[in-house]
Design an enzyme around this catalytic site. Structure first.
Site, PDB file in Angstrom:
ATOM      1  CB  CYS A 158      48.263  49.102  40.975  1.00 41.19           C
ATOM      2  SG  CYS A 158      49.320  47.704  41.432  1.00 41.19           S
TER       3      CYS A 158
ATOM      4  N   PRO B  17      41.722  43.998  34.108  1.00 45.16           N
ATOM      5  CG  PRO B  17      42.925  45.992  34.279  1.00 45.16           C
ATOM      6  CD  PRO B  17      41.527  45.442  34.224  1.00 45.16           C
TER       7      PRO B  17
ATOM      8  CB  ALA C 232      48.773  42.135  38.460  1.00 43.90           C
TER       9      ALA C 232
ATOM     10  N   GLY D  54      34.390  45.508  42.383  1.00 39.26           N
ATOM     11  CA  GLY D  54      34.600  45.074  43.760  1.00 39.26           C
ATOM     12  C   GLY D  54      33.520  44.112  44.202  1.00 39.26           C
TER      13      GLY D  54
ATOM     14  NE  ARG E 256      38.509  38.394  44.679  1.00 40.10           N
ATOM     15  CZ  ARG E 256      37.499  37.873  45.366  1.00 40.10           C
ATOM     16  NH1 ARG E 256      37.376  36.579  45.489  1.00 40.10           N
ATOM     17  NH2 ARG E 256      36.600  38.650  45.935  1.00 40.10           N
TER      18      ARG E 256
END
Length: 340
Positions: free
Chosen positions: A106, A22, A24, A208, A232
């Site tokens: 988060c 997910p 943002a 990560g 990403r």
């Protein structure tokens, strides 16, 4: 650890163990339409707040829109109130989600200030209480996403792994950075490895710096994690799961030309047109337009032009007439999007 197809998460069977995070401000409906084509193990919607769900905030529910072809699909809850966690989760289950994740990662201030997101890393037992309430309320798998700790002096990943397992979570996703790091610096996969070593039955998902096939292979081999969460690496590469799977199966990667990337961007644009109002499409494409052509020469000029675009006609023209013949294949760094 190796590639698994299918991948079992509790009683839910997922296509594979490569999941899409997910993000943002990024993991919206058009993004999920593009992602679902390539069959990742799971695609998540953007994080939503428990409070907003239980008060039936329409803007929040809009963020959770999905089609049948997006299954399996996950919802991610953010909040630190055990008394409403189960109610919020039940609403999400009734909407048709396949998995519910609790966000404990988060790092942004507006989320952590009330003890939510990575603020929950300071209260591990509360994480267990919230998870237990969610598990009791739903029949679908419940997972939790954490960072390694608030800072390097307070690494709580292994402790939370044990707590989450006891509370009934089927998996824990570990982001190999602390809250203090935010999105800076390399992820420390030792944190993920420690959580895997602490786990008995709960599955551990590594997150990560997983951007492609080689990095997915490395994190799995190093940490022993059961699955990977790509963040990403999905941006402008909705096919990254395909690349990872081929790599893990010992196959050569598929060649993606700049024309392939341009066509994918145009498809993303059309999905956005179908979903959003014109002004919103124009604004969204200022962000999305840079993802797909990030390896092309001339991207800077394209970015400048699309950032000034004021109509769908101009955006469409920029995409369709991107000067592929002049584009040299060069790497450009980009840091859009936040995986919580």
């Amino acid at each position: 650890m190796s590639f698994q197809r299918p991948f079992q998460l509790g009683k839910k069977t997922l296509p594979c163990n490569v999941l899409y995070a997910p993000l943002a401000g990024c993991s919206d409906y058009p993004y999920r339409k593009m992602s679902a084509k390539y069959r990742p193990g799971l695609v998540y919607c953007e994080m939503v707040k428990m409070d907003a769900i239980v008060r039936h905030d329409q803007g929040t529910f809009h963020m959770l829109d999905f089609d049948a072809d997006m299954h399996p699909i996950g919802a991610q809850l953010c909040g630190s109130k055990p008394e409403i966690a189960g109610k919020a989760a039940k609403i999400l289950e009734e909407l048709g989600f396949d998995v519910i994740d609790l966000n404990c990662g988060c790092p942004v201030d507006k989320v952590t200030k009330d003890g939510s997101g990575s603020g929950m890393l300071k209260t591990p037992q509360l994480i267990g209480e919230v998870i237990a309430n969610i598990v009791a309320a739903v029949k679908i798998p419940v997972t939790v996403k954490i960072r390694a700790g608030w800072d390097e002096e307070n690494i709580v990943g292994p402790e939370i792994t044990r707590i989450a397992e006891k509370a009934g979570a089927q998996a824990i996703c570990v982001h190999g950075r602390t809250r203090r790091q935010a999105y800076k610096g390399p992820a420390n996969w030792d944190y993920i490895k420690a959580c895997k070593e602490a786990a008995k039955t709960i599955k551990v998902i590594g997150n990560g710096d997983v951007l492609d096939g080689p990095s997915a292979e490395k994190i799995m081999a190093y940490t022993g994690c059961d699955a990977v969460l790509v963040a990403r690496g999905t941006m402008g590469q909705p096919w990254v799961v395909e690349d990872i799977v081929r790599h893990l199966e010992g196959k050569a990667p598929l060649k993606r030309t700049l024309e392939d990337c341009r066509q994918a961007l145009y498809e993303h644009f059309l999905h956005t047109c179908d979903y959003q109002q014109e002004r919103r499409v124009v604004v969204d494409m200022r962000r999305v337009g840079c993802w797909y052509l990030k390896k092309a020469g001339g991207t800077r000029a394209f970015r400048e032009q699309i950032s000034r675009a004021e109509s769908l006609h101009v955006v469409k023209d920029l995409i369709q007439n991107f000067p592929l013949s002049e584009a040299a294949e060069i790497e450009e760094n980009f840091e859009d999007g936040e995986c919580c």
